[in-house]
Design an enzyme around this catalytic site. Structure first.
Site, mmCIF file in Angstrom:
data_model
loop_
_atom_site.group_PDB
_atom_site.id
_atom_site.type_symbol
_atom_site.label_atom_id
_atom_site.label_comp_id
_atom_site.label_asym_id
_atom_site.label_seq_id
_atom_site.Cartn_x
_atom_site.Cartn_y
_atom_site.Cartn_z
ATOM 1 N N TRP A 88 98.983 4.098 47.931
ATOM 2 C CA TRP A 88 99.808 3.021 48.489
ATOM 3 C C TRP A 88 99.558 2.977 50.007
ATOM 4 C CZ3 TRP A 88 105.443 3.661 50.189
ATOM 5 C CH2 TRP A 88 106.065 2.424 50.339
ATOM 6 N N ASP A 137 105.779 11.082 44.833
ATOM 7 C CA ASP A 137 106.367 9.770 45.094
ATOM 8 C C ASP A 137 106.552 9.111 43.732
ATOM 9 O OD1 ASP A 137 107.102 7.274 45.880
ATOM 10 O OD2 ASP A 137 105.346 6.882 47.125
ATOM 11 N N ALA A 154 108.136 5.868 42.176
ATOM 12 C CA ALA A 154 108.727 4.567 42.507
ATOM 13 C C ALA A 154 108.824 3.645 41.293
ATOM 14 C CB ALA A 154 107.904 3.889 43.602
ATOM 15 N N LYS A 181 112.518 -0.792 41.988
ATOM 16 C CA LYS A 181 111.883 -1.464 40.858
ATOM 17 C C LYS A 181 112.697 -1.283 39.577
ATOM 18 C CE LYS A 181 108.975 -1.975 43.970
ATOM 19 N NZ LYS A 181 107.729 -1.548 44.466
HETATM 20 N N1 PLP Z 1 106.034 4.384 46.794
HETATM 21 C C1 PLP Z 1 105.185 3.568 46.173
HETATM 22 C C2 PLP Z 1 103.946 4.120 45.585
HETATM 23 C C3 PLP Z 1 105.467 2.211 46.090
HETATM 24 O O1 PLP Z 1 104.607 1.401 45.462
HETATM 25 C C4 PLP Z 1 106.663 1.714 46.658
HETATM 26 C C5 PLP Z 1 106.950 0.279 46.628
HETATM 27 O O2 PLP Z 1 106.113 -0.567 46.603
HETATM 28 C C6 PLP Z 1 107.523 2.628 47.276
HETATM 29 C C7 PLP Z 1 107.171 3.956 47.325
HETATM 30 C C8 PLP Z 1 108.835 2.292 47.916
HETATM 31 O O3 PLP Z 1 109.434 1.120 47.723
HETATM 32 P P1 PLP Z 1 110.838 0.747 48.343
HETATM 33 O O4 PLP Z 1 110.876 1.233 49.755
HETATM 34 O O5 PLP Z 1 110.884 -0.730 48.258
HETATM 35 O O6 PLP Z 1 111.881 1.433 47.520
#
Ligand code: PLP
Length: 394
Positions: free
Chosen positions: A127, A208, A210, A243
């Protein structure tokens, strides 16, 4: 003073969203931004979220600050959602954060406080926010091989060879499930081998997670995380509720620091609270309260799980449909990886000029590295995408 500022790199996905908005074609398809969309293109508010908000509205009689770690009930509810009983609760320190991104940021800061010279091993690709936050914090990154351009699966041998270069004091960042941006994931035996390398090298894992519930189900998606935390002495976990609860803008996440034993928990908890205090003081509460209300109420939890299952199955259905349409049109199995990938994304594994041709000629918008948001499709647009993919010569 502001004249000394330098322009920062533009966010590629946000720039793509802008281009999509300006495209006048009514046949255009948006596979760019990472939010779930239903068959009508809407990102719905889940039924249980609406019901929980109503309960909160009726019952809440103050908006006074919560604690620096957020409401402890949120931490408890999320720890059991992610970890079940994989580790003793008294080993786990946790703070609410603004989204999963907040948890990722705080985790990196905690690592930097503990080990200023830590290297963070990151999947290639990962990411993009992982990379930009690490860069912003001045932390050293070491990419490890992850995606196999040929098979569009995991380059597991490459990954293992690279992870063996980690050592105690380093951190290995792993996606708990539904890898973003590739959609390619480790199988159970491969996770076991990764755990073995972590134990051999002494490197600390950071997970991580998500997209719990977007891949193979709530428990299946957390299975690797649970196995890993039970096996290693220490671990950091950044969890996002954006999500799986569909509460993107409420900014709801949890950072967990898991210690080898209960005696280390106090210092970890105090450090996490200190980091919250320095960065934004009290974390947002509304989304966290929605999540807690849902998880602690049998009826709401049941309804949320049902709706999440529908979301997950809708994405799996689109994957199957796209893979079989491509198989029919191309007469080959070379796109079968699309049905094997999990989560919201798949990396098509094609060149930027073909991604551009899909956009220019067909009005199909995906990120330049050929990441597609599967949830941007519906039963009618899948055949259009399949034909376009072959038309541009992927
Ligand atoms: N980590 C990954 C791999 C993600 O794809 C995302 C969102 O796109 C996040 C963390 C964190 O998302 P948010 O800050 O919207 O909760």
């Amino acid at each position: 003073m502001f004249e000394t500022l330098k322009a920062q790199p533009a966010d590629k996905i946000l720039a793509l969203m802008q281009m999509y908005r300006e495209d006048p074609r009514d046949t255009k398809i948006d596979l760019g931004v990472g939010v779930y969309k239903d068959a009508t293109g809407l990102t719905p508010i889940m039924r249980a979220v609406k019901a929980a908000e109503q309960q909160i509205w009726e019952a809440q009689d103050t908006k006074v600050y919560t604690g620096l770690a957020g409401d402890p009930a949120f931490g408890d509810a999320m720890i059991s959602l992610v970890l079940a009983d994989a580790v003793p609760r008294e080993n786990v320190a946790a703070v609410a954060t603004p989204g999963g991104t907040g948890a990722v940021r705080q985790a990196f800061e905690m690592i930097r406080m503990a080990r200023p010279d830590a290297r963070v091993f990151v999947s290639d690709p990962t990411w993009p926010n992982h990379l930009s936050i690490l860069k912003y914090l001045g932390m050293e990154m070491v990419p490890y091989r992850y995606f196999d351009d040929e098979t569009r699966g995991v380059d597991f041998d490459g990954m293992m060879a690279d992870l063996k270069g980690a050592r105690a004091g380093d951190v290995v960042l792993l996606h708990g499930c539904c890898h973003n941006p590739t959609g390619a994931n480790l199988n159970t035996a491969e996770w076991d081998a990764v755990i073995e390398v972590l134990l051999q090298t002494g490197a600390t894992p950071m997970i991580d997670i998500a997209y719990q519930g977007f891949g193979d189900g709530l428990d299946a998606d957390a299975a690797a995380t649970r196995k890993l935390v039970a096996a290693v002495p220490e671990c950091l976990i950044a969890a996002s509720c954006s999500k799986n609860f569909g509460i993107y803008r409420e900014r709801t996440g949890l950072l967990m620091a898991i210690a080898a034993d209960a005696s280390a928990r106090g210092l970890n908890q105090a450090t996490l609270a200190f980091l919250n205090r320095q960065n934004y003081s009290f974390p947002p509460d509304h989304g966290a309260r929605i999540v807690t209300t849902i998880l602690n109420d049998d009826a709401l939890r049941g309804d949320w799980m049902t709706e999440l299952e529908e979301v997950r199955n809708a994405m799996l259905g689109l994957r199957e449909q796209l893979a079989s349409e491509l198989q029919r049109l191309s007469g080959s199995d070379r796109f079968s990886f699309l049905a094997q990938h999990r989560g919201m994304f798949s990396r098509l594994g094609t060149s930027p000029d073909k991604v551009e041709a899909l956009r220019e000629k067909h009005g199909i918008y995906m990120v330049g590295d050929s990441r597609m948001n599967i949830a941007g499709l519906n039963a009618q647009t899948v055949p259009i995408l399949a034909a376009a993919i072959l038309d541009v010569g992927v």
